[in-house]
Design a protein around this motif. Structure first.
Motif, PDB file in Angstrom:
ATOM      1  N   SER A 219      87.810 -26.227 -12.311  1.00 31.41           N
ATOM      2  CA  SER A 219      86.477 -26.816 -12.247  1.00 31.41           C
ATOM      3  C   SER A 219      86.152 -27.008 -10.771  1.00 31.41           C
ATOM      4  CB  SER A 219      86.456 -28.168 -12.968  1.00 31.41           C
ATOM      5  OG  SER A 219      87.290 -29.095 -12.283  1.00 31.41           O
ATOM      6  N   LEU A 220      84.921 -27.384 -10.452  1.00 26.45           N
ATOM      7  CA  LEU A 220      84.572 -27.611  -9.048  1.00 26.45           C
ATOM      8  C   LEU A 220      85.452 -28.687  -8.399  1.00 26.45           C
ATOM      9  CD1 LEU A 220      80.671 -27.366  -9.185  1.00 26.45           C
ATOM     10  CD2 LEU A 220      82.235 -25.756  -8.094  1.00 26.45           C
ATOM     11  N   PRO A 221      85.644 -29.850  -9.046  1.00 27.76           N
ATOM     12  CA  PRO A 221      86.495 -30.874  -8.408  1.00 27.76           C
ATOM     13  C   PRO A 221      87.946 -30.430  -8.244  1.00 27.76           C
ATOM     14  CG  PRO A 221      85.103 -31.867 -10.095  1.00 27.76           C
ATOM     15  CD  PRO A 221      84.981 -30.380 -10.254  1.00 27.76           C
ATOM     16  N   THR A 222      88.519 -29.757  -9.263  1.00 27.97           N
ATOM     17  CA  THR A 222      89.932 -29.366  -9.160  1.00 27.97           C
ATOM     18  C   THR A 222      90.130 -28.246  -8.145  1.00 27.97           C
ATOM     19  OG1 THR A 222      89.700 -27.861 -11.050  1.00 27.97           O
ATOM     20  CG2 THR A 222      90.486 -30.095 -11.504  1.00 27.97           C
ATOM     21  N   LEU A 223      89.118 -27.378  -8.003  1.00 32.46           N
ATOM     22  CA  LEU A 223      89.222 -26.310  -7.004  1.00 32.46           C
ATOM     23  C   LEU A 223      89.299 -26.914  -5.610  1.00 32.46           C
ATOM     24  CD1 LEU A 223      87.276 -22.990  -7.112  1.00 32.46           C
ATOM     25  CD2 LEU A 223      87.687 -24.130  -4.953  1.00 32.46           C
ATOM     26  N   GLN A 224      88.461 -27.900  -5.359  1.00 29.98           N
ATOM     27  CA  GLN A 224      88.483 -28.558  -4.051  1.00 29.98           C
ATOM     28  C   GLN A 224      89.834 -29.223  -3.804  1.00 29.98           C
ATOM     29  OE1 GLN A 224      85.037 -31.009  -3.080  1.00 29.98           O
ATOM     30  NE2 GLN A 224      86.348 -32.412  -1.952  1.00 29.98           N
ATOM     31  N   CYS A 228      92.120 -28.306  -0.633  1.00 29.02           N
ATOM     32  CA  CYS A 228      92.067 -29.360   0.382  1.00 29.02           C
ATOM     33  C   CYS A 228      93.359 -30.174   0.390  1.00 29.02           C
ATOM     34  CB  CYS A 228      90.870 -30.272   0.109  1.00 29.02           C
ATOM     35  SG  CYS A 228      90.610 -31.510   1.385  1.00 29.02           S
ATOM     36  N   VAL A 229      94.329 -29.734   1.178  1.00 26.70           N
ATOM     37  CA  VAL A 229      95.593 -30.450   1.325  1.00 26.70           C
ATOM     38  C   VAL A 229      95.363 -31.676   2.216  1.00 26.70           C
ATOM     39  CG1 VAL A 229      97.975 -30.315   2.136  1.00 26.70           C
ATOM     40  CG2 VAL A 229      96.875 -28.305   1.088  1.00 26.70           C
ATOM     41  N   LYS A 230      95.839 -32.805   1.787  1.00 30.40           N
ATOM     42  CA  LYS A 230      95.645 -34.043   2.545  1.00 30.40           C
ATOM     43  C   LYS A 230      96.186 -33.907   3.973  1.00 30.40           C
ATOM     44  CE  LYS A 230      96.232 -39.038   2.209  1.00 30.40           C
ATOM     45  NZ  LYS A 230      96.797 -40.170   1.416  1.00 30.40           N
ATOM     46  N   GLY A 235      90.780 -30.302   4.960  1.00 26.65           N
ATOM     47  CA  GLY A 235      90.384 -31.705   4.876  1.00 26.65           C
ATOM     48  C   GLY A 235      89.526 -32.125   6.052  1.00 26.65           C
ATOM     49  N   GLU A 236      89.848 -31.614   7.234  1.00 23.78           N
ATOM     50  CA  GLU A 236      89.046 -31.934   8.412  1.00 23.78           C
ATOM     51  C   GLU A 236      87.618 -31.396   8.260  1.00 23.78           C
ATOM     52  OE1 GLU A 236      89.728 -33.767  11.296  1.00 23.78           O
ATOM     53  OE2 GLU A 236      91.335 -34.413   9.929  1.00 23.78           O
ATOM     54  N   GLY A 237      87.528 -30.195   7.696  1.00 27.87           N
ATOM     55  CA  GLY A 237      86.207 -29.615   7.461  1.00 27.87           C
ATOM     56  C   GLY A 237      85.411 -30.419   6.438  1.00 27.87           C
ATOM     57  N   ILE A 238      86.085 -30.858   5.372  1.00 26.38           N
ATOM     58  CA  ILE A 238      85.418 -31.672   4.348  1.00 26.38           C
ATOM     59  C   ILE A 238      84.929 -32.989   4.951  1.00 26.38           C
ATOM     60  CG2 ILE A 238      85.777 -33.000   2.228  1.00 26.38           C
ATOM     61  CD1 ILE A 238      85.503 -30.076   1.650  1.00 26.38           C
ATOM     62  N   ASN A 239      85.717 -33.554   5.857  1.00 30.19           N
ATOM     63  CA  ASN A 239      85.292 -34.801   6.512  1.00 30.19           C
ATOM     64  C   ASN A 239      83.972 -34.618   7.268  1.00 30.19           C
ATOM     65  OD1 ASN A 239      87.543 -36.179   5.596  1.00 30.19           O
ATOM     66  ND2 ASN A 239      88.741 -35.827   7.463  1.00 30.19           N
TER      67      ASN A 239
END
Length: 275
Positions: A219-224, A228-230, A235-239
């Protein structure tokens, strides 16, 4: 079954082309008419057996199902013309969101439906949004759903969510194309990648992204979550996205709904024939 299409501009042509490509209808069973004859002729050049009608009257008499693919402000005169020549066993389909089913039913005495297509239907994919008139029979609904199902997934919606559903399904490809292009432009601006390579990589990524969703892998949330490894680079890009996007999409929906309301007010004045 004979099908008529009034208006073969951008969306009318896309819809007609998809119906032919999917073999939902044959060329010889399609009648078209356009205010500018050149557009109708150009479509017929691609599909020689398609019939160009000389008048709305001729098209209506020849067709079982009639698509009206003109601008919202041009709908009422077309509906009034159709009413002169249509019978109760025919059906009229509008593809424009500001025109409600209730407004269609107030003019027409035949079966009605609203079908909001998407450019993704060109690839026999995406979603068609359907809303049916109050007097729709099971047979009429099946006819429309069979046509729409040949080129897309079909989702029946209530009038109250017409705008947001259209924003997602019909406008969404333009919105996300814009975002993808900005993504490419930024990569070219701040790194050594050239525009062609960045474009190819982005297009292939989007195709693969779609395949993951289509295949039900994530799903969209699980794909992210998977990507996105902590503490990692993604993760830096998502921030950055979380910080910079802010209320961008909320503002987008507010803007489209505001414009939609303007269109509805114009249409309501036009359809209030007693004034």
């Amino acid at each position: 079954m004979k099908v008529g299409v009034i208006g073969v501009g951008n969306m009318g042509a896309i819809l007609a082309e998809a119906l032919l490509q999917s073999k939902a209808i044959a060329e010889k069973d399609l009648c078209i008419i356009n205010r500018t004859h050149d557009k109708a002729a150009a479509f017929q050049n691609l599909h020689p057996d398609v019939i160009i009608s000389e008048s709305i009257r001729e098209l209506v008499i020849a067709s079982k199902v009639i698509f009206v693919c003109v601008k919202p402000g041009e709908m009422l005169p077309v509906f009034l013309e159709i009413k002169k020549w249509s019978t109760e066993d025919q059906g009229v389909i509008s593809i424009t969101s500001p025109i409600s089913i209730a407004q269609m039913d107030s003019i027409l005495s035949c079966h009605t439906a609203r079908w909001i297509p998407s450019i993704t239907n060109t690839a026999l994919s995406g979603v068609s949004l359907l809303t049916f008139g109050a007097a729709s029979t099971p047979e009429w609904k099946k006819t429309v759903k069979d046509l729409a199902g040949a080129i897309s997934e079909t989702i029946e919606i209530d009038n109250s969510i017409t705008r947001v559903a259209s924003d997602i399904v019909s406008c969404g490809p333009a919105f996300f194309s814009f975002l993808a292009q900005r993504f490419i432009d930024a990569a070219v601006k701040v790194t050594a990648v050239d525009a062609q390579t960045a474009g190819i990589l982005t297009e292939k990524m989007l195709i693969g992204f779609g395949d993951l969703l289509k295949g039900g892998y994530y799903s969209l949330p699980t794909l992210q979550e998977k990507v996105c490894v902590k503490g990692g680079i993604t993760g830096e890009g998502i921030n950055v996205l979380e910080e910079k996007l802010g209320n961008t999409f909320e503002d987008l929906f507010k803007a489209t709904h505001s414009k939609f309301q303007e269109e509805i007010i114009k249409i309501e004045k036009q359809f209030n024939l007693d004034d």
